[in-house]
Design an enzyme around this catalytic site. Sequence first.
Site, PDB file in Angstrom:
ATOM      1  NE  ARG A 208      -3.068  -3.044  -1.658  1.00  0.00           N
ATOM      2  CZ  ARG A 208      -2.771  -3.907  -0.686  1.00  0.00           C
ATOM      3  NH1 ARG A 208      -1.516  -4.272  -0.495  1.00  0.00           N
ATOM      4  NH2 ARG A 208      -3.715  -4.404   0.083  1.00  0.00           N
TER       5      ARG A 208
ATOM      6  NE  ARG B 100      -3.741  -1.998   2.760  1.00  0.00           N
ATOM      7  CZ  ARG B 100      -3.581  -3.105   3.484  1.00  0.00           C
ATOM      8  NH1 ARG B 100      -2.438  -3.301   4.148  1.00  0.00           N
ATOM      9  NH2 ARG B 100      -4.549  -3.998   3.567  1.00  0.00           N
TER      10      ARG B 100
ATOM     11  CE  LYS C  95      -6.360  -0.196   4.686  1.00  0.00           C
ATOM     12  NZ  LYS C  95      -7.642  -0.374   3.955  1.00  0.00           N
TER      13      LYS C  95
ATOM     14  CG  HIS D  68      -5.046   0.656  -5.539  1.00  0.00           C
ATOM     15  ND1 HIS D  68      -4.888  -0.122  -4.410  1.00  0.00           N
ATOM     16  CD2 HIS D  68      -6.062   0.101  -6.239  1.00  0.00           C
ATOM     17  CE1 HIS D  68      -5.789  -1.092  -4.419  1.00  0.00           C
ATOM     18  NE2 HIS D  68      -6.505  -0.983  -5.521  1.00  0.00           N
TER      19      HIS D  68
END
Length: 312
Positions: free
Chosen positions: A255, A159, A183, A252
Site C-alpha cells: 500500500r 488496506r 474505514k 502495508h
Amino acid sequence: MIEQDKSAGHSTAALILVIEEFLEYLRVERQLSVNTRTGYGRNLNAMAEQLAELALHSWSELTINHVRGIATRMHKGGLSPRSIATKLSALRSFCDWLIIQGQLQANPARGVSAPKQGRPLPKNLDVDELHQLMNIDESDPLAVRDRAIMELMYSSGLRLAELVDLNLGDIQFDERQVRVIGKGNKERILPVGRMALEWLAKWLKVRDAIAGGEQFALFVSQRQRRISHRSVQLRMAEWGGKQSLSSHIHPHKLRHSFATHMLESSGDLRAVQELLGHADLATTQIYTHLDFQHLAKAYDQAHPRAKRDKEE
C-alpha cells in the site's frame, strides 16, 4: 586548561556521589530492579560529566539553563530523541528526590523536553523489487491467488482489511474498477491496473476448485472460507523470503509503495489521498516521502501568487 580539567573532575566526583545516594534510595525504598537502577546510574552519571563541564559544582546549583545546555549537547552529539527523552526522564526523577532531600526548591528538568520524535516512515519497495516479488508462475493455484492479491493491493493501494472483505461482485472487469468499503463504512471506487486484472482473471479460473461452498468471498483459503488477515500476512512474508528480498514483506508495504510511486509520478497529493481513502491530507503526507523543499518547489511553480511575486 589542566586546572579546568581538574576542577571538572572534582565536580563530577561530587555530583556522582549524590547520584550513588539516590541509587541506594531506589534499591532500599523503591526496591527497583538491578537493571533499572543500572539504567538510572548510567544516564545520570553521563549527564553529571557534562554538567561538570558546564561549571556545575553542586546539584543545588542546577538550573533550567543547565538542563537545556546538556539537552542541546546531546542533540548536537547525534543522540536520538528517544535516548535524550530517557536521560531527561531519569534526571526529573532524580531532581524530585533532590527536592525531598532539601537540595533543590524546584525541579528544573520539568521545564525541558526532548526534541520531537519523528514518525518513522514505512519502507516502500522500488519497482525492481516489486518485479522480483511478483515473479510467480501459474503452476500452483495458491500461488496464482497470492499473486492476484499482491497485484491488486499494489495496483489500487488497498488496506489489508479492505482486500480481505472483497466479494466476487466487487471487481468490475469491464470498467477496470474495484468497489471497496473502507474505514467508517465509506465506499470507494478504485481503478485496477492491467496486470492486476490479468491475474485476477487467472485466479477466478482456479478459484472454484478451492472455494468449495464459499460463494461470495473473492479470496479464499484452502479451508474453503474467506482468507484471513493473518493468512495474507504470512503468505506475503513467505513470498518475500522465496523471492530473496532483503526486507520483510507485509500488506502495508505494498500500500505504501503504491502511494509513493503514484505520488512520484503524478505529484498530485489530493488524488493519492482519495485513492488511499484518507480523511485527512496530513495522513497521506505521512505515508509519502515528500519533504518541504519538494512542496515549496511545487508551490512556486503552480501557485498564482507565487508566480506573480516572482514577476514583480
